[in-house]
Write a protein that holds these residues in place. Sequence first.
Motif, PDB file in Angstrom:
ATOM      1  N   ARG A  32       2.407 -10.792   0.983  1.00  0.00           N
ATOM      2  CA  ARG A  32       2.186 -11.338   2.289  1.00  0.00           C
ATOM      3  C   ARG A  32       0.998 -10.981   3.031  1.00  0.00           C
ATOM      4  O   ARG A  32       1.227 -10.639   4.338  1.00  0.00           O
ATOM      5  CB  ARG A  32       3.609 -11.000   2.890  1.00  0.00           C
ATOM      6  N   MET A  33      -0.233 -11.228   2.418  1.00  0.00           N
ATOM      7  CA  MET A  33      -1.338 -10.891   3.315  1.00  0.00           C
ATOM      8  C   MET A  33      -1.975 -12.167   3.605  1.00  0.00           C
ATOM      9  O   MET A  33      -3.017 -12.055   4.345  1.00  0.00           O
ATOM     10  CB  MET A  33      -2.165 -10.259   2.262  1.00  0.00           C
ATOM     11  N   GLY A  34      -1.373 -13.166   3.638  1.00  0.00           N
ATOM     12  CA  GLY A  34      -2.114 -14.562   3.913  1.00  0.00           C
ATOM     13  C   GLY A  34      -2.933 -15.124   3.069  1.00  0.00           C
ATOM     14  O   GLY A  34      -2.896 -14.317   1.936  1.00  0.00           O
ATOM     15  N   SER A  35      -3.796 -15.765   3.673  1.00  0.00           N
ATOM     16  CA  SER A  35      -4.771 -16.463   2.807  1.00  0.00           C
ATOM     17  C   SER A  35      -6.125 -16.667   3.695  1.00  0.00           C
ATOM     18  O   SER A  35      -6.094 -16.739   4.965  1.00  0.00           O
ATOM     19  CB  SER A  35      -4.720 -17.532   2.057  1.00  0.00           C
ATOM     20  N   GLY A  36      -7.347 -16.670   2.991  1.00  0.00           N
ATOM     21  CA  GLY A  36      -8.505 -17.017   3.781  1.00  0.00           C
ATOM     22  C   GLY A  36      -9.586 -17.130   2.921  1.00  0.00           C
ATOM     23  O   GLY A  36      -9.796 -16.971   1.648  1.00  0.00           O
ATOM     24  N   ARG A  37     -10.320 -18.470   3.292  1.00  0.00           N
ATOM     25  CA  ARG A  37     -11.448 -19.021   2.352  1.00  0.00           C
ATOM     26  C   ARG A  37     -12.519 -17.985   1.828  1.00  0.00           C
ATOM     27  O   ARG A  37     -12.743 -17.819   0.820  1.00  0.00           O
ATOM     28  CB  ARG A  37     -11.972 -20.276   3.042  1.00  0.00           C
ATOM     29  N   ASP A  38     -13.066 -17.207   2.956  1.00  0.00           N
ATOM     30  CA  ASP A  38     -13.982 -16.323   2.671  1.00  0.00           C
ATOM     31  C   ASP A  38     -13.598 -14.834   2.954  1.00  0.00           C
ATOM     32  O   ASP A  38     -14.527 -14.114   3.381  1.00  0.00           O
ATOM     33  CB  ASP A  38     -15.507 -16.639   3.501  1.00  0.00           C
ATOM     34  N   ARG A  39     -12.311 -14.387   2.548  1.00  0.00           N
ATOM     35  CA  ARG A  39     -11.835 -13.527   2.842  1.00  0.00           C
ATOM     36  C   ARG A  39     -12.596 -12.097   2.121  1.00  0.00           C
ATOM     37  O   ARG A  39     -13.075 -12.188   0.992  1.00  0.00           O
ATOM     38  CB  ARG A  39     -10.468 -13.146   2.797  1.00  0.00           C
ATOM     39  N   VAL A  40     -12.871 -11.058   2.632  1.00  0.00           N
ATOM     40  CA  VAL A  40     -13.416  -9.723   2.391  1.00  0.00           C
ATOM     41  C   VAL A  40     -12.393  -8.708   2.530  1.00  0.00           C
ATOM     42  O   VAL A  40     -11.578  -8.636   3.380  1.00  0.00           O
ATOM     43  CB  VAL A  40     -14.598  -9.239   2.890  1.00  0.00           C
ATOM     44  N   TYR A  41     -12.229  -7.716   1.439  1.00  0.00           N
ATOM     45  CA  TYR A  41     -11.188  -6.749   1.744  1.00  0.00           C
ATOM     46  C   TYR A  41     -11.812  -5.403   1.634  1.00  0.00           C
ATOM     47  O   TYR A  41     -12.935  -5.311   0.972  1.00  0.00           O
ATOM     48  CB  TYR A  41     -10.296  -6.814   0.396  1.00  0.00           C
ATOM     49  N   ARG A  42     -11.244  -4.482   2.306  1.00  0.00           N
ATOM     50  CA  ARG A  42     -11.681  -3.088   2.326  1.00  0.00           C
ATOM     51  C   ARG A  42     -10.658  -2.143   1.892  1.00  0.00           C
ATOM     52  O   ARG A  42      -9.449  -2.207   2.805  1.00  0.00           O
ATOM     53  CB  ARG A  42     -12.271  -2.883   3.794  1.00  0.00           C
ATOM     54  N   VAL A  43     -10.813  -1.282   1.059  1.00  0.00           N
ATOM     55  CA  VAL A  43      -9.808  -0.373   0.527  1.00  0.00           C
ATOM     56  C   VAL A  43     -10.533   0.969   0.705  1.00  0.00           C
ATOM     57  O   VAL A  43     -11.274   1.535   0.115  1.00  0.00           O
ATOM     58  CB  VAL A  43      -9.455  -0.459  -1.038  1.00  0.00           C
ATOM     59  N   ARG A  44      -9.671   1.826   1.305  1.00  0.00           N
ATOM     60  CA  ARG A  44      -9.929   3.423   1.731  1.00  0.00           C
ATOM     61  C   ARG A  44      -8.834   4.268   1.459  1.00  0.00           C
ATOM     62  O   ARG A  44      -7.632   3.741   1.525  1.00  0.00           O
ATOM     63  CB  ARG A  44     -10.524   3.313   3.192  1.00  0.00           C
ATOM     64  N   CYS A  45      -8.987   5.583   1.143  1.00  0.00           N
ATOM     65  CA  CYS A  45      -7.917   6.412   0.904  1.00  0.00           C
ATOM     66  C   CYS A  45      -7.847   7.514   2.506  1.00  0.00           C
ATOM     67  O   CYS A  45      -8.938   7.985   2.858  1.00  0.00           O
ATOM     68  CB  CYS A  45      -8.228   7.104  -0.439  1.00  0.00           C
ATOM     69  N   THR A  46      -6.854   8.032   2.554  1.00  0.00           N
ATOM     70  CA  THR A  46      -6.503   8.833   3.794  1.00  0.00           C
ATOM     71  C   THR A  46      -6.945  10.260   3.362  1.00  0.00           C
ATOM     72  O   THR A  46      -7.273  11.161   4.011  1.00  0.00           O
ATOM     73  CB  THR A  46      -5.018   8.802   4.213  1.00  0.00           C
ATOM     74  N   ASP A  47      -6.893  10.712   2.090  1.00  0.00           N
ATOM     75  CA  ASP A  47      -7.161  12.115   1.590  1.00  0.00           C
ATOM     76  C   ASP A  47      -8.317  11.839   0.438  1.00  0.00           C
ATOM     77  O   ASP A  47      -8.583  10.874  -0.101  1.00  0.00           O
ATOM     78  CB  ASP A  47      -5.963  12.363   0.739  1.00  0.00           C
ATOM     79  N   PRO A  48      -8.783  13.102   0.167  1.00  0.00           N
ATOM     80  CA  PRO A  48     -10.044  13.004  -0.722  1.00  0.00           C
ATOM     81  C   PRO A  48      -9.446  13.279  -2.094  1.00  0.00           C
ATOM     82  O   PRO A  48      -9.356  14.204  -2.608  1.00  0.00           O
ATOM     83  CB  PRO A  48     -10.842  14.366  -0.211  1.00  0.00           C
ATOM     84  N   VAL A  49      -8.967  12.073  -2.627  1.00  0.00           N
ATOM     85  CA  VAL A  49      -8.426  11.777  -4.148  1.00  0.00           C
ATOM     86  C   VAL A  49      -9.303  10.866  -5.006  1.00  0.00           C
ATOM     87  O   VAL A  49      -9.884   9.966  -4.226  1.00  0.00           O
ATOM     88  CB  VAL A  49      -7.030  11.773  -4.018  1.00  0.00           C
ATOM     89  N   ASN A  50      -9.323  11.163  -6.085  1.00  0.00           N
ATOM     90  CA  ASN A  50     -10.094  10.110  -7.060  1.00  0.00           C
ATOM     91  C   ASN A  50      -9.100   8.700  -7.019  1.00  0.00           C
ATOM     92  O   ASN A  50      -7.835   8.935  -7.511  1.00  0.00           O
ATOM     93  CB  ASN A  50     -10.392  10.422  -8.115  1.00  0.00           C
ATOM     94  N   ILE A  51      -9.526   7.588  -6.887  1.00  0.00           N
ATOM     95  CA  ILE A  51      -8.958   6.335  -6.820  1.00  0.00           C
ATOM     96  C   ILE A  51      -9.494   5.623  -7.947  1.00  0.00           C
ATOM     97  O   ILE A  51     -10.754   5.335  -7.827  1.00  0.00           O
ATOM     98  CB  ILE A  51      -8.883   5.564  -5.447  1.00  0.00           C
TER      99      ILE A  51
END
Length: 70
Positions: free
Chosen positions: A43-62
């Motif tokens: 349920r994140m909606g939609s967008g034609r030119d959407r850009v995502y940013r993913v970060r982590c709260t702790d210093p762990v390998n993702i």
Amino acid sequence: MLTDDEAKLMVTWSDDHGNTWSNNRLLPLGKVGEYRKRVETRRMGSGRDRVYRVRCTDPVNIVIVEARLS
């Protein structure tokens, strides 16, 4: 359920090429040693030119193995 001893992913998105961003959506990554944890959000909606940013709260390998946008 989120607890303080779990690292969390912070997912935000922008519909204007990164000029403004949505509020953080916090997703739990699991406890130490929980290697097969699957993280999902909906349920994140939609967008034609959407850009995502993913970060982590702790210093762990993702590692992102797969991402589906549908």
